[in-house]
Scaffold this active site. Sequence first.
Site, PDB file in Angstrom:
ATOM      1  N   THR A  72       0.815  -1.334   0.003  1.00  0.00           N
ATOM      2  CA  THR A  72      -0.108  -0.184   0.028  1.00  0.00           C
ATOM      3  C   THR A  72       0.951   1.253  -0.154  1.00  0.00           C
ATOM      4  OG1 THR A  72      -1.471  -1.307   1.183  1.00  0.00           O
ATOM      5  CG2 THR A  72      -1.791   1.181   0.850  1.00  0.00           C
TER       6      THR A  72
ATOM      7  N   ALA B 253      -0.507  -0.632   7.182  1.00  0.00           N
ATOM      8  CA  ALA B 253      -0.942  -1.350   8.403  1.00  0.00           C
ATOM      9  C   ALA B 253      -1.154  -2.884   7.826  1.00  0.00           C
ATOM     10  CB  ALA B 253      -1.802  -0.765   9.417  1.00  0.00           C
TER      11      ALA B 253
ATOM     12  N   GLU C 188      10.163   1.816  10.484  1.00  0.00           N
ATOM     13  CA  GLU C 188       8.741   2.533  10.356  1.00  0.00           C
ATOM     14  C   GLU C 188       8.484   3.273  11.538  1.00  0.00           C
ATOM     15  OE1 GLU C 188       6.616  -0.473   7.073  1.00  0.00           O
ATOM     16  OE2 GLU C 188       6.794  -1.077   9.098  1.00  0.00           O
TER      17      GLU C 188
END
Length: 262
Positions: free
Chosen positions: A36, A91, A111
């Site tokens: 994503t 996520a 991250e």
Amino acid sequence: MPADLSPSDKAKFLAAKRAVDYVKDGMRVGLGTGSTAAWMVRCLGERIREEGLKITGVPTSRRTYDLAQQVGVPVATLEETRWLDLTIDGADEYDSQLNLIKGGGGALLQEKIVATASDQMIVIADITKQVETLGAFPLPVEVIKFGWQTTKLLIEETLINMDVMGRECSLRMNVDEPYITDEGNYILDLHLRRIAKPSQLSLVLNQIPGVVENGLFIDICDVLVIGHQDGRVEVRDINNGTVENERIDILEEDNLFQDLSD
């Protein structure tokens, strides 16, 4: 947008497309890792090419760095920028409180450092990542190589006293070799099935010698952008307590990055 995108990829693309609207000229932006987040990096590259957007990106992995270079997003290190205006990342799971499990792509340490060094964290995901209680997705825990078997044993013993449904702990593999993170560490995946008290578990795990960081992101996410397969995008802002629904219409011929790989 490519005509041959799967429904899941379409939802991810829409979330990424909406999220980059938060990025303004002159911003220092954390660039997440994963499928994503890769769409987000491509969308930023498109804005740079089409609008002349001027930003500095801070990648959270070597993979993201390579993709940013490929699509024309200027990059710098966190040491150079020191602090960021916002971070956009994906996520693996999220709950109603916008607590997350991250690290499926193996970049959880960088991250989390980048996200907590930002004024705002925006998470992009599709609706399939939503859960009532975290834990269905294996929880990644980054550990140093030295004594990792002992660290694994300590984690398993600790889980006995935690409110979880499973305690299986496995070393992440890359084919027939242990997976190695960008920082040269191993990852243990905890198959917990349900995490009743994620904040408590996160604190306890990080106290175990050998544990570098875990994939629970608690009270870090500010905005969640959820893409849907039918073209809708839902934006949840936990600080303002708002939920907005929008529809994004994108022409297939507008796509400029369909040949790029993740």
